[in-house]
Each structure stands twice: as structure tokens, then as C-alpha cells.
Write a protein that holds these residues in place. Structure first.
Motif, PDB file in Angstrom:
ATOM      1  N   CYS A  43       0.867  -1.176   0.000  1.00  0.00           N
ATOM      2  CA  CYS A  43       0.000   0.000   0.000  1.00  0.00           C
ATOM      3  C   CYS A  43       0.903   1.226   0.000  1.00  0.00           C
ATOM      4  O   CYS A  43       1.712   1.416   0.907  1.00  0.00           O
ATOM      5  CB  CYS A  43      -0.902  -0.009   1.234  1.00  0.00           C
ATOM      6  N   ILE A  44       0.774   2.038  -1.037  1.00  0.00           N
ATOM      7  CA  ILE A  44       1.551   3.268  -1.141  1.00  0.00           C
ATOM      8  C   ILE A  44       0.570   4.434  -1.226  1.00  0.00           C
ATOM      9  O   ILE A  44      -0.485   4.314  -1.848  1.00  0.00           O
ATOM     10  CB  ILE A  44       2.517   3.230  -2.348  1.00  0.00           C
ATOM     11  N   VAL A  45       0.899   5.520  -0.568  1.00  0.00           N
ATOM     12  CA  VAL A  45       0.003   6.677  -0.516  1.00  0.00           C
ATOM     13  C   VAL A  45       0.744   7.896  -1.047  1.00  0.00           C
ATOM     14  O   VAL A  45       1.897   8.139  -0.695  1.00  0.00           O
ATOM     15  CB  VAL A  45      -0.478   6.939   0.931  1.00  0.00           C
ATOM     16  N   GLY A  46       0.074   8.647  -1.884  1.00  0.00           N
ATOM     17  CA  GLY A  46       0.656   9.867  -2.429  1.00  0.00           C
ATOM     18  C   GLY A  46      -0.382  10.607  -3.238  1.00  0.00           C
ATOM     19  O   GLY A  46      -1.579  10.338  -3.140  1.00  0.00           O
ATOM     20  N   MET A  47       0.101  11.531  -4.057  1.00  0.00           N
ATOM     21  CA  MET A  47      -0.819  12.270  -4.926  1.00  0.00           C
ATOM     22  C   MET A  47      -0.451  12.009  -6.378  1.00  0.00           C
ATOM     23  O   MET A  47       0.724  11.820  -6.719  1.00  0.00           O
ATOM     24  CB  MET A  47      -0.783  13.759  -4.614  1.00  0.00           C
ATOM     25  N   LEU A  48      -1.474  11.947  -7.213  1.00  0.00           N
ATOM     26  CA  LEU A  48      -1.239  11.742  -8.631  1.00  0.00           C
ATOM     27  C   LEU A  48      -0.816  13.073  -9.249  1.00  0.00           C
ATOM     28  O   LEU A  48      -1.519  14.076  -9.116  1.00  0.00           O
ATOM     29  CB  LEU A  48      -2.498  11.215  -9.316  1.00  0.00           C
ATOM     30  N   THR A  49       0.339  13.063  -9.889  1.00  0.00           N
ATOM     31  CA  THR A  49       0.834  14.290 -10.511  1.00  0.00           C
ATOM     32  C   THR A  49       0.773  14.225 -12.022  1.00  0.00           C
ATOM     33  O   THR A  49       0.984  15.234 -12.691  1.00  0.00           O
ATOM     34  CB  THR A  49       2.280  14.586 -10.067  1.00  0.00           C
ATOM     35  N   ARG A  50       0.474  13.040 -12.564  1.00  0.00           N
ATOM     36  CA  ARG A  50       0.300  12.896 -14.012  1.00  0.00           C
ATOM     37  C   ARG A  50      -0.617  11.717 -14.269  1.00  0.00           C
ATOM     38  O   ARG A  50      -0.493  10.667 -13.652  1.00  0.00           O
ATOM     39  CB  ARG A  50       1.636  12.656 -14.705  1.00  0.00           C
ATOM     40  N   ILE A  51      -1.537  11.914 -15.199  1.00  0.00           N
ATOM     41  CA  ILE A  51      -2.423  10.850 -15.649  1.00  0.00           C
ATOM     42  C   ILE A  51      -2.456  10.917 -17.167  1.00  0.00           C
ATOM     43  O   ILE A  51      -2.825  11.940 -17.737  1.00  0.00           O
ATOM     44  CB  ILE A  51      -3.860  11.016 -15.094  1.00  0.00           C
ATOM     45  N   LYS A  52      -2.023   9.832 -17.790  1.00  0.00           N
ATOM     46  CA  LYS A  52      -2.029   9.770 -19.250  1.00  0.00           C
ATOM     47  C   LYS A  52      -2.809   8.535 -19.667  1.00  0.00           C
ATOM     48  O   LYS A  52      -2.427   7.414 -19.358  1.00  0.00           O
ATOM     49  CB  LYS A  52      -0.606   9.704 -19.799  1.00  0.00           C
ATOM     50  N   LYS A  53      -3.930   8.752 -20.329  1.00  0.00           N
ATOM     51  CA  LYS A  53      -4.779   7.664 -20.793  1.00  0.00           C
ATOM     52  C   LYS A  53      -4.356   7.292 -22.212  1.00  0.00           C
ATOM     53  O   LYS A  53      -4.111   8.165 -23.042  1.00  0.00           O
ATOM     54  CB  LYS A  53      -6.241   8.110 -20.768  1.00  0.00           C
ATOM     55  N   MET A  54      -4.252   5.992 -22.475  1.00  0.00           N
ATOM     56  CA  MET A  54      -3.829   5.516 -23.781  1.00  0.00           C
ATOM     57  C   MET A  54      -4.746   4.390 -24.244  1.00  0.00           C
ATOM     58  O   MET A  54      -5.357   3.712 -23.427  1.00  0.00           O
ATOM     59  CB  MET A  54      -2.390   5.011 -23.722  1.00  0.00           C
ATOM     60  N   ILE A  55      -4.789   4.201 -25.553  1.00  0.00           N
ATOM     61  CA  ILE A  55      -5.547   3.109 -26.155  1.00  0.00           C
ATOM     62  C   ILE A  55      -4.546   2.119 -26.747  1.00  0.00           C
ATOM     63  O   ILE A  55      -3.645   2.506 -27.485  1.00  0.00           O
ATOM     64  CB  ILE A  55      -6.495   3.630 -27.256  1.00  0.00           C
ATOM     65  N   THR A  56      -4.706   0.843 -26.400  1.00  0.00           N
ATOM     66  CA  THR A  56      -3.818  -0.200 -26.925  1.00  0.00           C
ATOM     67  C   THR A  56      -4.191  -0.510 -28.371  1.00  0.00           C
ATOM     68  O   THR A  56      -5.289  -0.143 -28.824  1.00  0.00           O
ATOM     69  CB  THR A  56      -3.920  -1.484 -26.082  1.00  0.00           C
TER      70      THR A  56
END
Length: 85
Positions: A43-56
Motif C-alpha cells: 500500500c503506497i500513498v501519495g498524490m497523482l501528478t500525471r495521468i495519461k490515458k492511452m488506447i492499446t
């Protein structure tokens, strides 16, 4: 915006306010994560600083995340099977 502009936080890391909660719930941080095997449950806790959505190529969706805690940043890959959930 200060980190984006200067490259570091002047007023303190935003996660600092949650230090006690993090210490009570997280089993690893970005410094100790590499000490565990790939199949270990952590279990790791932090804040999301980047979210990149991709399509395979198959048309499935996945996400590449950057999770930052008080010690550093780790890349998190959300594979299509988990992304669907």
C-alpha cells in the motif's frame, strides 16, 4: 503551481498535511518500493501528478500515472483489466 514553475515546493509538499495518515496506512513509500518483489501486495500513498490515458492496439484503455509522495515519484501502470474495474 509553484512546483511547475520552480521545480520544487516553496510552501511545503501538499502531502505533508497527511503525514500521520500516510504513516498509519502505507506499507511502502517511493524509496522502499523497490525492496519488494513484483508480485508483493503493498500500500503506497501519495498524490497523482500525471495521468495519461492511452488506447492499446486492441482498443483497450490503459493509464500511465505518476504518484508522488514525500520522498519521490513512482510510475504506476494501470493495465486494461484493472482500468475497466
Amino acid at each position: 503551481m509553484e512546483k511547475a514553475l520552480l521545480g520544487f515546493y516553496v510552501s511545503g509538499h501538499p502531502v505533508e498535511a497527511y503525514r500521520d495518515i500516510i504513516q498509519n496506512h502505507a506499507t511502502v513509500d517511493t524509496e522502499t518500493l523497490s525492496d519488494f518483489h513484483n508480485d508483493a501486495e503493498v500500500c503506497i500513498v501519495g498524490m497523482l501528478t500525471r495521468i495519461k490515458k492511452m488506447i492499446t492496439p486492441k482498443g483497450d484503455t490503459l493509464a500511465l500515472l505518476a504518484l508522488e509522495d514525500l520522498n519521490g515519484v513512482v510510475r504506476v501502470d494501470v493495465l486494461p483489466s484493472l482500468y475497466r474495474k
